[in-house]
Design a protein around this motif. Structure first.
Motif, short mmCIF file in Angstrom:
data_model
loop_
_atom_site.label_atom_id
_atom_site.label_comp_id
_atom_site.label_asym_id
_atom_site.label_seq_id
_atom_site.Cartn_x
_atom_site.Cartn_y
_atom_site.Cartn_z
N GLU A 195 102.28 22.52 152.51
CA GLU A 195 101.14 23.33 152.96
C GLU A 195 100.40 22.62 154.09
OE1 GLU A 195 99.00 25.83 149.59
OE2 GLU A 195 99.33 23.77 148.93
N ALA A 196 100.13 21.34 153.90
CA ALA A 196 99.38 20.57 154.90
C ALA A 196 100.14 20.46 156.21
CB ALA A 196 99.06 19.17 154.35
N LEU A 197 101.45 20.20 156.15
CA LEU A 197 102.26 20.07 157.35
C LEU A 197 102.36 21.40 158.09
CD1 LEU A 197 104.19 18.47 159.21
CD2 LEU A 197 106.03 19.09 157.63
N SER A 198 102.56 22.48 157.35
CA SER A 198 102.79 23.79 157.98
C SER A 198 101.51 24.49 158.42
CB SER A 198 103.56 24.70 157.03
OG SER A 198 102.74 25.12 155.96
N GLY A 199 100.42 24.22 157.70
CA GLY A 199 99.17 24.93 157.99
C GLY A 199 99.06 26.26 157.26
N TRP A 200 100.07 26.60 156.48
CA TRP A 200 100.06 27.84 155.69
C TRP A 200 99.81 27.51 154.23
CZ3 TRP A 200 100.82 32.43 158.30
CH2 TRP A 200 101.35 32.33 159.58
N THR A 201 99.26 28.44 153.47
CA THR A 201 99.05 28.21 152.04
C THR A 201 100.33 28.54 151.28
OG1 THR A 201 98.34 30.46 151.51
CG2 THR A 201 96.62 28.91 152.25
N ILE A 251 114.53 20.40 150.27
CA ILE A 251 114.31 19.64 151.50
C ILE A 251 113.00 18.87 151.39
CG2 ILE A 251 113.20 21.62 152.63
CD1 ILE A 251 114.41 20.55 155.30
N SER A 252 113.06 17.63 151.84
CA SER A 252 111.86 16.80 151.96
C SER A 252 111.72 16.45 153.43
CB SER A 252 111.98 15.53 151.13
OG SER A 252 111.96 15.84 149.76
N VAL A 253 110.53 16.63 153.96
CA VAL A 253 110.29 16.42 155.38
C VAL A 253 109.14 15.43 155.57
CG1 VAL A 253 109.66 17.53 157.56
CG2 VAL A 253 111.00 18.79 155.86
N LEU A 254 109.39 14.42 156.38
CA LEU A 254 108.35 13.47 156.75
C LEU A 254 107.93 13.76 158.19
CD1 LEU A 254 109.80 10.16 155.33
CD2 LEU A 254 107.90 11.50 154.40
N ASP A 255 106.64 13.92 158.40
CA ASP A 255 106.10 14.10 159.75
C ASP A 255 106.03 12.72 160.40
OD1 ASP A 255 104.67 14.58 162.07
OD2 ASP A 255 103.09 15.74 161.07
N ILE A 256 106.86 12.50 161.44
CA ILE A 256 106.91 11.19 162.09
C ILE A 256 106.30 11.25 163.51
CG2 ILE A 256 108.85 10.34 160.72
CD1 ILE A 256 110.67 11.04 163.11
#
Length: 169
Positions: free
Chosen positions: A85-91, A160-165
């Protein structure tokens, strides 16, 4: 239906489920009660173990520190965590069952990632498990990311696990 626990002579505790019915005579008068007790200990233990396992996996999913999602074969995001949610900006309510992961990928990367998605469902070893990619958030910002993807055994779903780098580049 009533449930209670019964302790056996050797100290084991069993869970019983009781069912009862009235026996009526021809005038409708209750003459007796008929009942049966079912030992549901195994079921009760299985339900408890399932509840504990579910709690464990929900905690792990929610607290991995990475944006994590479950992806259906049709690319729908069926489950996301708060980091996603935090990465995408959507709930979560706006995403789960409503959005495809393809909506978060820049057009120039979509072909490659769709190919991985298809390959993974044919032969999980044919697609990379880890790769760099870019994602677009709700504000239209492009974020640099590192993804780890795996199939969920016995299903056509993947996690899927995504890290914001972005800030590290």
């Amino acid at each position: 239906v009533r449930e209670n626990r019964i302790r056996t002579r050797d100290g084991e505790v069993l869970q019983f489920e009781w069912h009862g019915w009235p026996c009526e005579d021809e005038t409708g008068e209750v003459e007796c009660l008929v009942g049966i007790g079912l030992d549901v200990t195994g079921r009760a233990r299985a339900e408890q173990a399932l509840s504990e396992t579910e709690g464990l996996y929900r905690t792990l999913f929610e607290n991995t520190g990475a944006a994590t999602a479950v992806i259906e074969e049709d690319t729908t995001l069926s489950l996301v965590n708060s980091e996603f949610e935090a990465l995408s900006g959507w709930t979560r309510d706006e995403i789960e069952g409503r959005k495809s992961w393809t909506e978060f990928v820049p057009p120039e990367e979509l072909g490659r990632m769709l190919a991985y998605h298809r390959q993974r469902r044919i032969d999980p070893a044919a697609a990379p498990r880890n790769y760099a990619c870019r994602l677009i958030n709700r504000r239209g910002e492009v974020r640099e990311a590192y993804a780890t993807v795996a199939m969920i055994p016995g299903t056509t779903r993947s996690v899927i696990s995504v890290l914001d780098i972005t800030d590290h580049k």
